[in-house]
Design an enzyme around this catalytic site. Structure first.
Site, PDB file in Angstrom:
ATOM      1  CG  ASP A  57     -12.762   4.295 -18.050  1.00 55.51           C
ATOM      2  OD1 ASP A  57     -13.862   4.797 -18.361  1.00 55.51           O
ATOM      3  OD2 ASP A  57     -12.629   3.100 -17.730  1.00 55.51           O
ATOM      4  CG  ASP A  62     -13.716   3.020 -23.873  1.00 57.32           C
ATOM      5  OD1 ASP A  62     -14.597   3.292 -23.039  1.00 57.32           O
ATOM      6  OD2 ASP A  62     -13.142   1.913 -23.933  1.00 57.32           O
ATOM      7  CE1 TYR A  74     -14.445   1.675 -28.731  1.00 59.02           C
ATOM      8  CE2 TYR A  74     -16.566   0.885 -27.965  1.00 59.02           C
ATOM      9  CZ  TYR A  74     -15.298   1.351 -27.695  1.00 59.02           C
ATOM     10  OH  TYR A  74     -14.897   1.476 -26.396  1.00 59.02           O
ATOM     11  CG  ASP A  98       1.447   8.647 -27.274  1.00 55.91           C
ATOM     12  OD1 ASP A  98       1.076   9.684 -27.862  1.00 55.91           O
ATOM     13  OD2 ASP A  98       2.554   8.106 -27.461  1.00 55.91           O
ATOM     14  CE  LYS A 126       0.191   6.564 -31.120  1.00 53.82           C
ATOM     15  NZ  LYS A 126       1.540   6.836 -30.543  1.00 53.82           N
TER      16      LYS A 126
HETATM   17  C1  IPM Z   1     -18.158   3.202 -22.199  1.00 50.65           C
HETATM   18  C2  IPM Z   1     -18.063   1.705 -22.031  1.00 50.65           C
HETATM   19  C3  IPM Z   1     -18.522   1.024 -23.310  1.00 50.65           C
HETATM   20  C4  IPM Z   1     -17.563   1.429 -24.403  1.00 50.65           C
HETATM   21  C5  IPM Z   1     -18.667  -0.501 -23.213  1.00 50.65           C
HETATM   22  C6  IPM Z   1     -19.604  -0.905 -22.102  1.00 50.65           C
HETATM   23  C7  IPM Z   1     -19.093  -1.101 -24.513  1.00 50.65           C
HETATM   24  O1  IPM Z   1     -16.781   1.354 -21.645  1.00 50.65           O
HETATM   25  O2  IPM Z   1     -19.256   3.703 -22.496  1.00 50.65           O
HETATM   26  O3  IPM Z   1     -17.145   3.881 -22.023  1.00 50.65           O
HETATM   27  O4  IPM Z   1     -16.506   0.789 -24.591  1.00 50.65           O
HETATM   28  O5  IPM Z   1     -17.863   2.387 -25.099  1.00 50.65           O
HETATM   29 MG    MG Z   2     -15.476   2.986 -21.279  1.00 46.67          MG
END
Ligand code: IPM
Ligand code: MG
Length: 370
Positions: free
Chosen positions: A254, A250, A142, A226, A193
């Site tokens: 999700d 990240d 990042y 993975d 990884k």
């Molecule tokens: C998260 C989001 C952020 C990230 C974006 C909005 C920059 O996806 O907080 O997970 O990638 O960290």
């Molecule tokens: Mg995210």
């Protein structure tokens, strides 16, 4: 409780709508919960760009640095697709994380019993799920330099992102993971990884070292990221705390969010190191979901991740564990009563609006505190 300053940054899309519900919750704790929160507001993301050409202004950044906690909604949307990269909405959030040095991102994924049917996975796989992803938040790809698109002069371009980690960054995030594991089921799974990336080799080495130097009572396991993603959807209950880098965290968070039924359910806390004199950590609390521009303004947004993020603020910034438990309980009770925003409703089930869900949680707060 001494007066505490909260900086509210609603942001874009559904951010302002879900922040309205948190404001009601804050007011409830001020009126009936014996707390004393003072709030201020600022702009972040696309709305900040519209107002002053930056994803967050220096003035709002200064407020964030001074606040006892920052409560953040969401940023971004198609309206800002064409603004230049440096001032895109997400840059505001990334600056907050970097300048406040919020290296530890806690993303708990809990499956509320009432929602076990809302997941795309089978009920027995996610029922009772309670895992915590500890994501490194200020390093890795990042922020690594160089980060650029070079013109090679032959009609080709070359894009470069840099994945970089120093020992101290890996060590401090693994400490956070081990310490949190001790308050839970005492198990940490580290994901990287190392089979492809040097940063993975070092990550693995430093986590192993940190474990050996003071956390041997915690069970440690290593997994390739993975395979970890695969295991998260195969049998997520094998995990307690997962510690991983910024990018893997990240993505894996999700995945974890969807296990719980909806992205609209997952809160998060981003914490800095304890201040050397006061012991207080800088902190920002935000839902894991984004700004959902497709449903903004329709009253369909689920405010639970946002409200649960405020519960995390009570827990991690203000040491109000009982109040945090109460708020989490109020959320669970509203769900138990069958109240659903659209994202967590089963087919044919009645749905309520963002504001109605907020009000229902307040009513449950009244009930659990009585
Ligand atoms: C998260 C989001 C952020 C990230 C974006 C909005 C920059 O996806 O907080 O997970 O990638 O960290
Ligand atoms: Mg995210």
């Amino acid at each position: 409780m001494a007066s505490q300053n909260l900086l509210l940054l609603p942001g874009d899309g559904i951010g302002p709508e879900i922040m309205l519900e948190v404001k009601k919750v804050i007011a409830w704790f001020n009126d009936k919960g014996g707390m004393s929160f003072e709030t201020d507001e600022g702009l972040v993301g696309g709305c900040a760009y519209d107002a002053h050409g930056q994803a967050i202004s220096d003035a709002d950044m200064a407020k964030a640095m001074a606040a006892d906690a920052v409560i953040f909604g969401a940023v971004g949307g198609p309206k800002w697709d064409d603004v230049s990269y440096d001032v895109r909405p997400e840059a505001g959030l990334l600056r907050l994380r970097k300048d406040m040095e919020l290296f530890a991102n806690l993303r708990p994924a809990i499956c509320y019993p009432a929602l076990a049917d809302a997941s795309s996975l089978k009920k027995d796989i996610i029922e009772g799920l309670d895992i915590l992803i500890v994501r490194e938040l200020t390093g890795g790809v990042y922020f690594g330099e160089p980060k650029e698109i070079r013109d090679l002069g032959n009609g080709q371009k070359r894009a470069v992102d840099t994945q970089v980690y120093d020992t101290y960054e890996i060590e401090r995030i693994s400490r956070v993971a081990f310490e949190l594991a001790r308050t839970r089921k005492n198990k940490v799974t580290s994901m990287e990884k190392r089979n492809v990336m040097k940063s993975g080799v070092l990550w693995n080495e430093v986590v192993t070292q940190t474990h050996a130097n003071g956390y041997q009572d915690v069970q440690l396991e290593h997994m390739l990221a993975d395979a970890g993603g695969m295991q998260l959807v195969r049998w997520p209950k094998q995990f307690d705390v997962i510690v991983t880098d910024n990018l893997f965290g990240d993505m894996l968070s999700d995945v974890a969010a969807m296990l719980t039924g909806s992205l609209g359910m997952l809160p998060s806390a981003s914490l800095g190191a304890p201040d050397e004199t006061t012991g207080k950590r800088k902190a920002l609390y935000e839902p894991v979901h984004g700004s959902a521009p497709d449903i903004a303004g329709t009253g369909a947004a689920n405010p639970i991740a946002m409200i649960a993020s405020f519960a995390m603020a009570l827990r991690y910034s203000f040491e109000q564990v009982a109040a945090a438990d109460m708020l989490d309980k109020a959320i669970a009770n509203a769900l138990d009563k069958g109240l659903r925003t659209k994202d967590i409703a089963a087919e044919g089930q009645a749905t309520i609006s963002t504001a109605e869900m907020g009000d229902a949680i307040l009513a449950e707060l009244d009930a659990v505190s009585a």
